[in-house]
Scaffold this motif. Structure first.
Motif, short mmCIF file in Angstrom:
data_model
loop_
_atom_site.label_atom_id
_atom_site.label_comp_id
_atom_site.label_asym_id
_atom_site.label_seq_id
_atom_site.Cartn_x
_atom_site.Cartn_y
_atom_site.Cartn_z
N LYS A 13 -2.66 -2.64 29.06
CA LYS A 13 -2.64 -1.38 29.81
C LYS A 13 -3.29 -1.53 31.19
CE LYS A 13 -5.09 0.70 26.63
NZ LYS A 13 -5.28 -0.49 25.76
N SER A 14 -4.52 -2.07 31.21
CA SER A 14 -5.20 -2.21 32.51
C SER A 14 -4.45 -3.18 33.41
CB SER A 14 -6.64 -2.73 32.30
OG SER A 14 -7.38 -1.80 31.55
N THR A 15 -3.90 -4.23 32.80
CA THR A 15 -3.13 -5.20 33.59
C THR A 15 -1.94 -4.51 34.26
OG1 THR A 15 -3.79 -6.93 32.05
CG2 THR A 15 -1.87 -7.39 33.43
N PRO B 274 -10.07 2.53 38.24
CA PRO B 274 -10.20 1.43 37.28
C PRO B 274 -11.00 1.85 36.05
CG PRO B 274 -11.11 0.84 39.44
CD PRO B 274 -10.81 2.30 39.48
N GLN B 275 -10.85 1.06 34.99
CA GLN B 275 -11.60 1.31 33.75
C GLN B 275 -13.09 1.11 34.08
OE1 GLN B 275 -9.96 -1.14 30.69
NE2 GLN B 275 -11.15 -0.21 29.06
N LEU B 276 -13.96 1.99 33.57
CA LEU B 276 -15.41 1.87 33.75
C LEU B 276 -15.81 1.50 35.17
CD1 LEU B 276 -16.19 -0.26 30.57
CD2 LEU B 276 -16.40 2.21 30.82
N LEU C 98 -5.01 6.48 36.16
CA LEU C 98 -6.41 6.51 35.70
C LEU C 98 -6.52 5.70 34.42
CD1 LEU C 98 -5.52 9.85 36.41
CD2 LEU C 98 -7.90 9.65 37.00
N ASP C 99 -7.44 4.74 34.43
CA ASP C 99 -7.58 3.84 33.29
C ASP C 99 -8.72 4.35 32.40
OD1 ASP C 99 -7.50 1.75 31.54
OD2 ASP C 99 -7.50 0.19 33.09
N GLU C 100 -8.35 4.95 31.29
CA GLU C 100 -9.32 5.53 30.34
C GLU C 100 -10.33 6.47 31.02
OE1 GLU C 100 -10.84 2.99 27.30
OE2 GLU C 100 -9.18 1.60 27.48
N PRO C 101 -9.81 7.52 31.69
CA PRO C 101 -10.71 8.39 32.46
C PRO C 101 -11.60 9.26 31.60
CG PRO C 101 -8.51 9.32 32.41
CD PRO C 101 -8.42 7.96 31.76
MG MG Z 1 -8.03 -1.66 29.65
#
Ligand code: MG
Ligand code: ATP
Length: 262
Positions: free
Chosen positions: A48-50, A88-90, A165-168
């Motif tokens: 997902k993040s990729t 980005p995530q975190l 949004l990555d895991e917002p």
């Molecule tokens: Mg991820």
């Protein structure tokens, strides 16, 4: 202003590698429409993040990526930054800036130079995301969830066509998980943005997303409406869980309850 062109983001035959390792393998034709919230789902390490980083232009890609019919790799870095907002995530934000300043800065960096309009826009956003009590605090002094809400505002204040949004909601309490997703789907609808959100909470995805992309080990397993994609059989196959999936007849929100790990 609402735009009539509703083409959105289009992906065709996309592969992404990091170094020599292929992470995403020939994702077929996928579309995220303007006006809709698209949920990007899949277990840890699915890619997902990729995928979001590749769309944001942070990783080299093979295949085609276009926004409203325009290929993303033909846009300059500045054009890309004006059209695409990516959280980005975190994410770790600059600790010394104050919340309100950080929003103004994000907006200027995205090419909005009218200071009066910028102030008005940031004030509206602070109000909408219930950030007013934090507006003059330093980012370094916020809790994890407060920082995450500010980061969402920083991505949105740029008014991008495509917002990713990555895991917002990973650090948010239940109230803000619901209100942030409600607000993001409204933002998509009212401003005809393309909004893509990577999520682990399947109930939130089922409730708020118009469309779902489900990844597993770098491949697309399914896409479609949450109801089509999130079946117990698929959750067993992809997440290795036994789950109860409820779509109440009376119109109350769907629920996906993980019963046990397989
Ligand atoms: Mg991820
Ligand atoms: N910087 C990196 N260098 C090399 N491999 C990486 C890097 N980042 C991620 N990977 C690998 O790429 C694959 C996909 O990772 P990715 O971060 O895209 O997954 P994800 O779906 O976002 O997972 P999560 O739900 O844990 O955030 C994983 O196998 C991971 O180990």
């Amino acid at each position: 202003m609402i735009e009539v062109n509703a083409e959105g983001l289009e992906i065709r035959d996309l592969s992404v590698s990091r170094g020599r390792t292929r992470i995403l393998d020939s994702l077929p034709e996928l579309r995220a429409r303007r006006g809709e919230l698209t949920a990007l789902l899949g277990p840890n390490g699915a890619g997902k993040s990729t995928l979001l980083q590749a769309i944001a232009g942070l990783l080299p890609t093979d295949g085609e990526l276009s926004l409203d019919g325009k290929r993303l790799n033909e846009l300059s870095a500045r054009q890309r930054a004006a059209r695409i907002g990516y959280l980005p995530q975190l994410s770790e934000a600059g600790a010394m800036l104050e919340v309100f300043e950080s929003l103004l800065l994000a907006r200027r960096l995205a090419g909005h130079h009218d200071d009066d309009a910028n102030l008005a826009h940031c004030e509206q956003l602070v109000e909408a995301l219930t950030l007013a009590p934090l507006a003059s605090q330093r980012l370094g002094q916020l809790s994890g969830g407060q920082r995450q809400r500010v980061a969402i505002a920083q991505a949105l204040v740029r008014e991008p066509t495509l917002l990713m949004l990555d895991e917002p909601t990973s650090a948010l309490d239940l109230h803000f998980q619901l209100s942030v997703l409600e607000w993001l789907s409204r933002e998509a609808r009212e401003h005809q943005r393309v909004v893509i959100v990577a999520l682990h909470d399947l109930s939130l995805a089922a409730r708020h997303a118009a469309h779902v992309w489900l990844l597993h080990t770098g491949r697309l397993v399914a896409c479609g409406s949450p109801r089509e994609v999130l079946t117990p059989a698929r959750l067993r196959e992809v997440y290795a869980i036994e789950a109860r999936v409820e779509w109440p007849q009376d119109g109350s929100p769907p629920a996906i309850i993980a019963l046990h790990a397989l």
